[in-house]
Design a protein around this motif. Sequence first.
Motif, PDB file in Angstrom:
ATOM      1  N   ILE A   1     -37.334  10.740  33.232  1.00 28.09           N
ATOM      2  CA  ILE A   1     -37.467  11.294  31.708  1.00 28.09           C
ATOM      3  C   ILE A   1     -36.101  11.592  31.342  1.00 28.09           C
ATOM      4  N   LEU A   2     -35.216  12.337  31.792  1.00 28.34           N
ATOM      5  CA  LEU A   2     -33.775  12.775  31.481  1.00 28.34           C
ATOM      6  C   LEU A   2     -32.948  11.719  31.829  1.00 28.34           C
ATOM      7  N   GLY A   3     -32.949  10.925  32.952  1.00 28.03           N
ATOM      8  CA  GLY A   3     -31.882  10.250  33.495  1.00 28.03           C
ATOM      9  C   GLY A   3     -30.540  10.926  34.090  1.00 28.03           C
ATOM     10  N   CYS A   4     -30.887  12.302  34.207  1.00 30.64           N
ATOM     11  CA  CYS A   4     -29.690  13.195  34.591  1.00 30.64           C
ATOM     12  C   CYS A   4     -30.235  14.482  35.025  1.00 30.64           C
ATOM     13  N   PRO A   5     -29.433  15.222  35.873  1.00 37.01           N
ATOM     14  CA  PRO A   5     -29.725  16.471  36.530  1.00 37.01           C
ATOM     15  C   PRO A   5     -30.004  17.570  35.321  1.00 37.01           C
ATOM     16  N   LEU A   6     -30.779  18.488  35.395  1.00 37.26           N
ATOM     17  CA  LEU A   6     -31.414  19.351  34.538  1.00 37.26           C
ATOM     18  C   LEU A   6     -30.051  20.222  33.737  1.00 37.26           C
ATOM     19  N   ASP A   7     -29.344  20.340  34.807  1.00 32.53           N
ATOM     20  CA  ASP A   7     -28.094  20.940  34.260  1.00 32.53           C
ATOM     21  C   ASP A   7     -26.928  20.124  33.404  1.00 32.53           C
ATOM     22  N   ARG A   8     -27.048  19.029  33.604  1.00 32.57           N
ATOM     23  CA  ARG A   8     -26.284  18.139  32.654  1.00 32.57           C
ATOM     24  C   ARG A   8     -27.170  18.202  31.258  1.00 32.57           C
ATOM     25  N   TRP A   9     -28.286  17.982  31.152  1.00 33.50           N
ATOM     26  CA  TRP A   9     -28.922  18.001  29.968  1.00 33.50           C
ATOM     27  C   TRP A   9     -28.730  19.310  29.149  1.00 33.50           C
TER      28      TRP A   9
ATOM     29  N   ASP B   1     -31.139   4.583  29.659  1.00 35.76           N
ATOM     30  CA  ASP B   1     -32.395   3.717  30.396  1.00 35.76           C
ATOM     31  C   ASP B   1     -33.321   4.776  30.554  1.00 35.76           C
ATOM     32  N   SER B   2     -33.074   6.082  30.535  1.00 40.25           N
ATOM     33  CA  SER B   2     -34.330   6.884  30.722  1.00 40.25           C
ATOM     34  C   SER B   2     -35.304   6.858  29.555  1.00 40.25           C
ATOM     35  N   ASP B   3     -36.537   7.560  29.896  1.00 36.87           N
ATOM     36  CA  ASP B   3     -37.511   7.633  28.656  1.00 36.87           C
ATOM     37  C   ASP B   3     -36.847   8.230  27.606  1.00 36.87           C
ATOM     38  N   LEU B   4     -36.178   9.430  27.773  1.00 35.01           N
ATOM     39  CA  LEU B   4     -35.511  10.148  26.641  1.00 35.01           C
ATOM     40  C   LEU B   4     -34.542   9.283  25.887  1.00 35.01           C
ATOM     41  N   GLY B   5     -33.430   8.674  26.775  1.00 30.55           N
ATOM     42  CA  GLY B   5     -32.827   7.741  26.153  1.00 30.55           C
ATOM     43  C   GLY B   5     -33.374   6.528  25.319  1.00 30.55           C
ATOM     44  N   PHE B   6     -34.551   6.011  25.765  1.00 30.50           N
ATOM     45  CA  PHE B   6     -35.096   5.062  25.135  1.00 30.50           C
ATOM     46  C   PHE B   6     -35.831   5.725  23.691  1.00 30.50           C
TER      47      PHE B   6
END
Lengths: 517, 152
Positions: free
Chosen positions: A204-212, A233-238
């Motif tokens: 969903i994020l394509g990154c660790p929680l702390d990066r988000w 490419d994550s769902d959030l990014g899309f």
Amino acid sequence: MTENGKKTIDLALNRVEGDLELKIEHEDGVVTNAWSKGIMYRGFENMLKGRGARDGLVLTPRVCGICGTAHLLTAAKALDMISGVHLPTNAMLVRNVAMMAEHIQSDLRHGILMFMQDCLNPAYVGLPLYEEAIHRYQTFKGRSVVRTIRMTKKILEIVAILGGQWPNSSFIVPGGVASVPTFNDIVNCTYIINNFTTWYEEQILGCPLDRWQQVRSEQELQAWLDESDSHRDSDLGFFIRFARLVDLHRLGRGHGNFLSFGQLELPEGSAVHGHRDGALLLSPGFIGQGQAATDCDQELVTEHVTYSHFVDYPGGLHPFDGQTQPYVSPYEIIKYSFCKAPRYDGRPAETGPLAQMLISGHPLFTDMIAGGGPNAYIRELARLTRPAELLPAMKIWAGEIDPEAPFYQSVREIPDGRGYGLIDASRGALGHWVEISRQKIAHYQIITPTAWNGSPRDHDGVRGPWEEALIGTPIADPDNPVEIGHVIRSFDACQVCAVHLLTTDDHTAGHSRCLRV
Amino acid sequence: MLARIICIGNPFIAADAAGPMVYGILAGCPLPASVNLVDGGLAGLRLLPLFEGCNQVIVVDAVEGFRADPGVIILDPATMPSAPVDYGHQAGLAYLLQAIPHILDPPVPEVVVVGIEGPATVPVCRQAARLCLDLVGSENGCPCRPESVSAG
């Protein structure tokens, strides 16, 4: 249909039951007016009157098949208040973790399975991202769809583990919780939360929680998107890329009033801290048209019925004084919905994850709203990323449950009195107002999140939140008004609470091999 | 062999009350330990975990348009060709049944739908309850024979 030179469209929004309808008036390809119609009388308030004091715990979870835990918790909190009971820490922790599991599964099922489904609308065939949308979100074939169903099924098992019953769990009771999870149960829940977090970060994020969580402004959101392929490419990014492609940020502005009842009590001594000072992880409050958040005072809640199919009363009534007397007349020309019109301090208010983020002072959403007001894009962004706010606290709270400590403070009889339970369910502010007299329910009023968001006009003729949000919506094709779907789904409309028939619209009976009995 | 009977519906809505009525009838009937009876309510996709860890699932629900006259009908989801159902708050049995082969790890249980078409009268619901017991009885030595099922 033509009416004063304007054209109207009637839409059944819930695809099977049709228990939510919209009437849209449009002119020159733009929505000029809207009416939101709840077309099914619910009447739980009247069913509950005269029943045993605790019956709301069993009956109100049936108000909604998706938010059963939320209704159970809200009903229990009202009785907690009447009983004057002090909850053990374990009870708060178990209630919180179970509620968070329900929120997280709901946010992602709505986001991936419902909202993103609209990316496959025929209106978007030929757009640069259309093929990618098919690959991700086609029913049961899209890679995101299958993984989302599997993982949300898993996170919801936490409710079954903690509650000891599935479905229709009834473990939340006045005084705490009736189940006593073992050490192994808690380890199992933590394992599920960790696995789910890993999946959420990857897909969903394509990154660790702390990066988000470092994304604190719209500018930083753009930097995050550009930072790596895994983000894009994550769902959030899309979602962000698609939203910009179809100008989602231009749809669904609304009144700009936000309401949250707050939720997730902070147990004393917990390592989890709230976003604002207070007793809850996510703060209660009200924001009126760009002003600062104020505290939420339930005394300011009223319900209007001028445009609803109920016997009239002047102005609005507080839920403790609320009346639910259905009234339909063939001669009626004003009333158009079986939803009442809830108002806060006399004003309509939208509720849900975006309201929660704004009232809790989340910097990203505060910045985005300041830039251009609310819209469908920001609403759905708040929903898709809310699990990132919940998962860290959920993990800590699961670990703080002490199997050796009490989970329940005895409540033998519910005394006479009035109480209310206020929480934020997955779709927003949910309230139960209850009066008990001689061990029986003397009065019960429920206001659901969709009653707030999908309310009809009030006594002063002011539109409900999504009626207002539709004004100005461009409609490229009146036969396929996908733009309206985006706006309504950004509120996560839920008017169901009703019939779930298997019909031949779902399965082609003529081709079925059936055995008559 | 573990069998599970899942009764689906909303007892507060007459058109959707058949499943809960059958549940009420079966709840008054002694069932062997190898048969679970579940009140599925409105849980929809949330019922997916109940299709794991068993060999047979019988789903009881109100149906519409599957037979011309009111009554009970057995439907085999595996032989029901259909267009994919989109997910929504109203996504009920149709979506759930379609999800099973895509979501659950094998072996998936045998699934049969006992549908009640038309009004959920006591005789029709009793007939559906008897049918459920017939369907699980041969494999599970169900001590409660169809003729002994009383009104719910």
